[in-house]
Design an enzyme around this catalytic site. Structure first.
Site, PDB file in Angstrom:
ATOM      1  N   ARG A  57       9.090 -14.846 -36.984  1.00 25.40           N
ATOM      2  CA  ARG A  57       8.071 -13.864 -36.710  1.00 25.40           C
ATOM      3  C   ARG A  57       8.333 -12.396 -36.241  1.00 25.40           C
ATOM      4  NH1 ARG A  57       6.018 -17.881 -38.287  1.00 25.40           N
ATOM      5  NH2 ARG A  57       3.983 -18.910 -37.656  1.00 25.40           N
ATOM      6  N   SER A  86      -1.832 -19.188 -33.818  1.00 23.99           N
ATOM      7  CA  SER A  86      -0.795 -19.427 -32.766  1.00 23.99           C
ATOM      8  C   SER A  86      -1.162 -18.403 -31.714  1.00 23.99           C
ATOM      9  CB  SER A  86       0.511 -19.835 -33.177  1.00 23.99           C
ATOM     10  OG  SER A  86       0.421 -20.733 -34.166  1.00 23.99           O
ATOM     11  N   GLU A 110       2.649 -14.365 -29.457  1.00 26.92           N
ATOM     12  CA  GLU A 110       2.881 -13.845 -30.743  1.00 26.92           C
ATOM     13  C   GLU A 110       1.700 -12.974 -31.040  1.00 26.92           C
ATOM     14  OE1 GLU A 110       2.203 -16.859 -33.980  1.00 26.92           O
ATOM     15  OE2 GLU A 110       2.503 -15.294 -35.327  1.00 26.92           O
TER      16      GLU A 110
HETATM   17  N1  EPU Z   1       1.944 -30.640 -30.997  1.00 29.56           N
HETATM   18  C1  EPU Z   1       1.538 -31.300 -29.952  1.00 29.56           C
HETATM   19  N2  EPU Z   1       0.114 -31.081 -29.323  1.00 29.56           N
HETATM   20  C2  EPU Z   1      -0.521 -29.937 -29.890  1.00 29.56           C
HETATM   21  C3  EPU Z   1      -0.204 -29.246 -31.415  1.00 29.56           C
HETATM   22  C4  EPU Z   1       1.148 -29.888 -31.722  1.00 29.56           C
HETATM   23  O1  EPU Z   1       2.036 -32.210 -29.406  1.00 29.56           O
HETATM   24  O2  EPU Z   1      -1.645 -29.761 -29.682  1.00 29.56           O
HETATM   25  C5  EPU Z   1       3.203 -30.928 -31.670  1.00 29.56           C
HETATM   26  C6  EPU Z   1       3.180 -31.644 -32.896  1.00 29.56           C
HETATM   27  O3  EPU Z   1       2.825 -32.924 -32.846  1.00 29.56           O
HETATM   28  C7  EPU Z   1       4.576 -31.102 -33.501  1.00 29.56           C
HETATM   29  C8  EPU Z   1       5.004 -29.856 -32.715  1.00 29.56           C
HETATM   30  O4  EPU Z   1       3.864 -29.659 -31.829  1.00 29.56           O
HETATM   31  O5  EPU Z   1       5.655 -32.140 -33.312  1.00 29.56           O
HETATM   32  C9  EPU Z   1       4.572 -28.576 -33.587  1.00 29.56           C
HETATM   33  O6  EPU Z   1       3.121 -28.470 -34.062  1.00 29.56           O
HETATM   34  P1  EPU Z   1       2.678 -27.900 -35.467  1.00 29.56           P
HETATM   35  O7  EPU Z   1       3.458 -28.631 -36.508  1.00 29.56           O
HETATM   36  O8  EPU Z   1       1.222 -27.966 -35.664  1.00 29.56           O
HETATM   37  O9  EPU Z   1       3.241 -26.243 -35.362  1.00 29.56           O
HETATM   38  P2  EPU Z   1       3.296 -25.323 -34.404  1.00 29.56           P
HETATM   39  O10 EPU Z   1       4.649 -25.165 -34.190  1.00 29.56           O
HETATM   40  O11 EPU Z   1       2.410 -25.594 -33.185  1.00 29.56           O
HETATM   41  C10 EPU Z   1       3.506 -23.353 -36.145  1.00 29.56           C
HETATM   42  C11 EPU Z   1       3.384 -21.981 -36.380  1.00 29.56           C
HETATM   43  C12 EPU Z   1       1.959 -22.034 -37.139  1.00 29.56           C
HETATM   44  C13 EPU Z   1       2.017 -22.879 -38.362  1.00 29.56           C
HETATM   45  C14 EPU Z   1       2.562 -24.193 -37.938  1.00 29.56           C
HETATM   46  C15 EPU Z   1       3.044 -25.054 -39.171  1.00 29.56           C
HETATM   47  C16 EPU Z   1       4.187 -20.741 -34.882  1.00 29.56           C
HETATM   48  C17 EPU Z   1       4.098 -19.768 -33.705  1.00 29.56           C
HETATM   49  N3  EPU Z   1       3.434 -21.111 -35.263  1.00 29.56           N
HETATM   50  O12 EPU Z   1       2.930 -24.007 -35.281  1.00 29.56           O
HETATM   51  O13 EPU Z   1       1.635 -20.506 -37.677  1.00 29.56           O
HETATM   52  O14 EPU Z   1       0.858 -23.151 -39.215  1.00 29.56           O
HETATM   53  O15 EPU Z   1       3.945 -24.089 -37.097  1.00 29.56           O
HETATM   54  O16 EPU Z   1       4.258 -24.595 -39.907  1.00 29.56           O
HETATM   55  O17 EPU Z   1       5.518 -20.565 -35.240  1.00 29.56           O
HETATM   56  C18 EPU Z   1       0.338 -18.964 -36.656  1.00 29.56           C
HETATM   57  O18 EPU Z   1       1.434 -18.315 -36.499  1.00 29.56           O
HETATM   58  O19 EPU Z   1      -0.805 -18.357 -36.312  1.00 29.56           O
HETATM   59  C19 EPU Z   1       0.365 -20.126 -37.157  1.00 29.56           C
HETATM   60  C20 EPU Z   1      -0.806 -21.062 -37.196  1.00 29.56           C
END
Ligand code: EPU
Length: 339
Positions: A165, A237, A333
């Protein structure tokens, strides 16, 4: 063409749906227009902000200055071989229109980034990423105009200091260059990225794995987790996932053996902020008109008529909980605009 609007409502230019006004809003549609705007003395003394699709902004107050928006359009193949194609895209194109164009033409590389809101210029500034892919993986070069001199400057991928990012345009050169075109390099041969999360499971619903079904699967996954900004204001996010020194992570793991994580390198581990926020019990909770999304704890939502300050108050409360429970600092972010 240059279009100017005085006392302009930014409501349709920020996905959080915050209703503030810009003193002056200017849209331009070519590099020459942008250069002439930058050289016009009337504009330079006041603060200015350049926005894309407004999907990563939080307006805190009316903007007492000029907001620029690029209307530079166009998607043009500038070279191709048997293996790849180079496509030069105007900064003002909608990002997901470009992804759809790649999928329609059977070019590989952009499909995992389907349905990310925003525009092409911001894709390079922000190094957008999702489902195991970052846009830096397909960027060849970034064309810009220098704010001070109005001169054009092209940055090769290696010159953009891309990381999670982050790019040189957000850090070292913040506010100094405006992106006008991005050239992407896409593969003509099959190359899928299916390792992240539940992509493979989602793809089992389709008869075939191809670019179109991958795009559909990614869109389906996103639609379940992320609120549609047209219905509920949000900026995706809200926080970045913190990258911790390995020793700190190992300590956390002793207390929370099920903590999800991704190795960044030998010394650093990335931990999902969503998981920590969820564990603090924030999912679905409200503070005034601001809320934590009930399906993805990393997303803050405008429950209707929220002000930027209400969203910030919620974000501070969330940061404090995560710090108290896990000893980890998480940072937005989203960019805050205004005092
Ligand atoms: N999780 C939880 N609770 C929740 C949501 C997620 O425990 O409410 C856990 C999930 O089980 C998983 C982990 O957290 O183990 C990661 O969750 P997720 O795959 O949904 O991804 P994220 O790390 O929360 C990032 C990006 C997203 C992108 C997703 C998928 C960032 C800041 N965000 O989210 O990007 O879509 O991965 O690759 O890096 C954005 O930047 O606006 C965005 C949506």
């Amino acid at each position: 063409m240059i279009t100017r609007y005085n006392h302009y409502s930014m409501l349709s230019h920020n996905t959080f749906g915050i209703d503030v006004e810009a003193e002056l809003f200017i849209e331009y549609s070519s590099v020459e227009d942008l250069q002439s705007l930058l050289s016009s003395k009337e504009l330079l003394p006041q603060p200015f902000l350049h926005i894309g699709g407004g999907s990563n902004l939080l307006f805190v107050s009316d903007y007492k200055g000029t907001i620029f928006h690029s209307g530079i359009k166009g998607m043009e193949i500038i070279s191709e071989t048997e293996e790849y194609v180079m496509v030069r895209v105007g900064a003002g194109e909608v990002w997901d229109d470009f992804v759809a164009y790649c999928v329609d033409n059977e070019w590989y590389g952009a499909e995992n980034l389907s349905l990310i809101p925003g525009e092409v210029g911001a894709s390079a500034v922000q190094n957008i990423g999702a489902y195991g892919v970052e846009v830096k993986d397909i960027i060849e070069r970034v064309e810009t105009v220098a704010v001070e001199s109005g001169k054009e400057r092209t940055f090769a991928n290696e010159d953009c200091s891309f990381s999670y990012r982050q790019s040189i345009f957000k850090k070292e050169l913040k506010g100094q260059y405006i992106v006008t075109y991005v050239t992407y390099k896409l593969d003509k041969h099959t190359r899928f990225n299916l390792e992240y999360g539940n992509i493979k499971t989602e793809l089992e619903k389709f008869d075939e794995v191809n670019l179109k079904t991958i795009r559909q699967a990614i869109i389906a996954i996103r639609e379940v987790k992320l609120p549609d900004p047209k219905i509920e204001g949000n900026a995706g996010s809200f926080f970045m996932n913190p990258i911790l020194p390995r020793a700190q992570f190992e300590l956390l793991k002793q207390t929370y053996p099920d903590i999800p994580h991704y190795d960044v390198d030998e010394d650093r581990v990335k931990v999902p902020a969503a998981w920590m926020i969820d564990r603090c019990g924030w999912k679905g909770r409200l503070l005034g008109n601001a809320g934590v999304h009930d399906k993805q704890a990393l997303v803050l939502v405008n429950k209707g008529g929220a002000t930027g300050r209400e969203i910030i108050a919620l974000s501070k409360a969330v940061q404090l909980s995560v710090k108290e429970k896990f000893g980890v600092d998480i940072y937005p972010e989203v960019n805050f605009i205004g005092e």
